[in-house]
Design an enzyme around this catalytic site. Structure first.
Site, mmCIF file in Angstrom:
data_model
loop_
_atom_site.group_PDB
_atom_site.id
_atom_site.type_symbol
_atom_site.label_atom_id
_atom_site.label_comp_id
_atom_site.label_asym_id
_atom_site.label_seq_id
_atom_site.Cartn_x
_atom_site.Cartn_y
_atom_site.Cartn_z
ATOM 1 N N ASN A 87 52.211 44.401 71.564
ATOM 2 C CA ASN A 87 52.009 43.524 70.485
ATOM 3 C C ASN A 87 50.952 44.028 69.455
ATOM 4 O OD1 ASN A 87 53.861 41.851 71.826
ATOM 5 N ND2 ASN A 87 52.335 40.572 72.748
ATOM 6 N N HIS A 112 51.245 49.836 70.219
ATOM 7 C CA HIS A 112 51.681 50.183 68.558
ATOM 8 C C HIS A 112 50.463 49.625 67.857
ATOM 9 C CE1 HIS A 112 55.895 49.272 70.721
ATOM 10 N NE2 HIS A 112 55.492 50.511 70.701
ATOM 11 N N CYS A 150 37.777 54.551 62.661
ATOM 12 C CA CYS A 150 37.460 55.919 62.049
ATOM 13 C C CYS A 150 37.917 57.032 62.847
ATOM 14 C CB CYS A 150 35.820 55.944 61.992
ATOM 15 S SG CYS A 150 35.095 57.490 61.353
ATOM 16 N N CYS A 178 34.563 59.706 63.932
ATOM 17 C CA CYS A 178 33.548 59.384 65.188
ATOM 18 C C CYS A 178 34.370 58.291 66.219
ATOM 19 C CB CYS A 178 32.301 58.525 64.570
ATOM 20 S SG CYS A 178 32.542 57.059 63.809
ATOM 21 N N CYS A 195 33.464 54.004 57.116
ATOM 22 C CA CYS A 195 32.865 53.821 58.347
ATOM 23 C C CYS A 195 31.540 53.600 58.184
ATOM 24 C CB CYS A 195 32.875 55.221 59.219
ATOM 25 S SG CYS A 195 32.138 55.109 60.697
ATOM 26 N N GLY A 244 57.594 38.909 78.972
ATOM 27 C CA GLY A 244 58.072 38.592 77.532
ATOM 28 C C GLY A 244 58.453 39.956 76.774
ATOM 29 N N SER A 276 61.599 42.863 75.824
ATOM 30 C CA SER A 276 63.088 43.358 76.309
ATOM 31 C C SER A 276 63.388 44.610 76.841
ATOM 32 C CB SER A 276 63.899 43.322 75.065
ATOM 33 O OG SER A 276 63.234 44.079 73.896
#
Length: 559
Positions: free
Chosen positions: A157, A176, A184, A187, A209, A251, A253
């Site tokens: 998610n 994902h 950054c 670093c 940054c 939850g 597939s």
């Protein structure tokens, strides 16, 4: 009909034989006409429409399966036994654990890919994406981690709810990416925002940054279709799946590769693989247990059997007030500016604030309402004026748990202040305790104060409670620190009876100082009768007080 006429939308024919597709399209058109911004808060438009186009997104629109209640309960008990015996539990999560948070899934009957493939309207947002709160499952995983049962979480998610719920970053792989995270690449510092980052596909964002050694442009962390899974997320996920004796998939597939193959790695070492999902998955045959049911219901049953309580979720957001002052040329007046800004970037919007009402302890000063970003007030005050307070009524936006929070800022042009830094975890802990104890939000506390000399500026960072959410069926507050009881009402009443009788017997026993070996005289029989009367009196009194507390708690929960 009034709304349709007012918005000049073509009215439907004068009969009720509408198809589901037409109703969805009409409702979508009406929503867009009434409030064009509503769809911008849908995760599907915030994420799915930013992705590159791809023809094949896998199987969508699969039929949902629900195990019968008695079979579901048996499977929950089997899962509980597996979790209780596990030494290294790993949880693998998908979009299905966030649907109860108001975030649509992708492949369900009303999922994003399913509706898009059928040319149907996308689901409506129940609240802004940035205000989504963790589900029961999210918070249950936090409790399992705190209890030492859960060792690692792997998530597909991008909603950031695992981090918001309290899962430590070092025990979480977001394969994902995260829609609220910037990173950054120089670093490696990560920045968890209260707003959704503008882009996907590991692109540069407008912010830099804060590390003075690099000062490079930050990048979003959400992957596009062609992006490879990052090594820093994939590597710990593989290590923990190899070590796991139980991998629990919730939850998902299990269609997106290579992520869907991670849970199978536990089988090499003799581990077990469990799936909780409403649809069939390609990995069902390799699983030791497949449960078809709502994830929240399954996990709640497991927590009950493990005798673990799901604690309330308290969301705390940050803001900063910047007070700048400078003497006029004739040194008779002070020109000052008050600004309410985001802690993430002074130019960034504050998504949880709708407006700010400014008033003063000195009633001769004119009040003001700040309803546009940036929230900034400029005034001129006599240099020799007495100290006064600026009172801010911060009005929260949609999705917050209360209407507003009040903040008082003392102003003294002649006094000097020192820098202040408080332990953030300690401040957060006290705010959460207050919010749970009072069953409300809006509390605030200072975390940090910085004093700048040129120009003279006071910067204060504040933590504000903007949401409190309970996950128990019946919430009863106990005395002390505001802990909450989790057991259902029937079990709680049985416990009350036991406590009441015990206290009554305790009162009676305390009255009896001689014990059972007392002489049998009329005087002692009279005392026995008095003891019995007092014991019953104590029992009735405790019962009455307990029922009063329950009644008040239930009334508060109802309100």
């Amino acid at each position: 009909k009034t709304l349709l006429a007012a918005k000049h939308i073509e009215a439907p024919p004068n009969h009720w034989g509408f198809s589901v597709e037409r109703v969805l399209r009409l409702r979508s058109s009406l929503n867009e006409a009434i409030n064009p911004s509503i769809n911008q808060s849908i995760m599907s438009l915030g994420y799915a429409e930013k992705l590159s186009y791809i023809e094949d997104v896998g199987n969508v629109g699969m039929t949902e399966i629900h195990d019968p209640p008695h079979i579901l309960q048996e499977k929950i008990e089997r899962l509980t036994k597996m979790i209780r015996k596990s030494k290294h539990l790993v949880v693998f999560t998908g979009a299905g654990i966030s649907t109860s948070c108001g975030i649509p899934d992708f492949r369900g009957p009303t999922g994003i890919w399913t509706l898009q493939r059928g040319g149907n309207a996308l689901p409506e947002a129940t609240l802004p994406f940035h205000r989504a709160m963790p589900s029961r499952t999210h918070m249950a995983l936090v409790e399992l981690e705190r209890a030492g049962i859960l060792k690692f979480v792997i998530s597909q998610n991008i909603d950031g709810l695992h981090l918001r719920s309290g899962i430590p970053r070092e025990k979480l792989s977001e394969l994902h990416g995260n829609s609220f995270m910037e990173k950054c690449k120089s670093c490696g510092i990560e920045y968890f925002r209260d707003f959704e980052v503008e882009s996907v596909g590991l692109k540069e964002t407008p912010r830099r940054c804060s590390n003075a050694d690099c000062d490079v442009r930050l990048k979003d962390t959400v992957l596009d279709w062609e992006d490879a899974l990052p090594f820093e997320e994939m590597n710990p996920a593989e290590v923990h799946c190899d070590r796991a004796d139980v991998v629990l998939c919730l939850g998902t597939s299990l269609q997106i590769t290579p992520a869907c193959n991670l849970p199978l790695r536990c089988l090499r070492g003799g581990g077990k693989f469990v799936i909780v999902n409403l649809q069939k998955t390609p990995k069902d045959k390799k699983a030791s247990l497949v449960i078809h049911g709502f994830v929240d219901k399954v996990i709640t049953g497991v927590m009950d059997l493990l005798n673990l309580r799901i604690r309330p979720f308290v969301r705390i957001d940050l803001l900063q007030t910047i007070f700048t002052q400078a003497l006029s040329l004739d040194q008779r007046y002070v020109n000052w500016t008050l600004r309410i800004a985001s802690v993430h970037d002074k130019r960034a919007l504050i998504p949880f604030i709708k407006s700010v009402e400014v008033s003063f302890s000195d009633h001769t000063m004119k009040e003001s309402v700040l309803d546009k970003h940036p929230f900034q007030l400029k005034r001129r005050t006599v240099w020799k004026s007495e100290p006064f307070d600026v009172i801010l009524k911060v009005n929260f936006s949609e999705g917050c748990g209360c209407a507003c929070s009040r903040i008082k800022i003392p102003i003294d042009f002649h006094a000097s202040k020192d820098d202040l830094t408080r332990d953030r975890d300690h401040v957060f802990g006290k705010l959460k305790s207050k919010a749970i104890k009072s069953s409300s939000c809006g509390q605030s506390s200072v975390i940090e104060r910085k004093m700048l000399t040129s120009p003279k500026t006071e910067v204060i960072i504040r933590a504000v409670v903007t949401n409190v959410r309970w996950y128990d069926e019946v919430t009863v507050k106990t005395s002390g620190a505001g802990a909450l009881s989790k057991c259902p009402l029937k079990r709680r009443k049985e416990g009350i009876c036991c406590v009441t009788c015990s206290l009554g017997m305790l009162i009676g026993s305390k009255l009896d100082q001689n014990g059972p070996n007392r002489p049998e005289t009329n005087n002692y029989r009279l005392l026995d009768r008095k003891r019995i009367d007092l014991s019953w009196f104590g029992t009735v009194w405790v019962w009455f007080r307990t029922c009063s507390v329950l009644y008040i708690a239930n009334e508060r929960e109802f309100l």
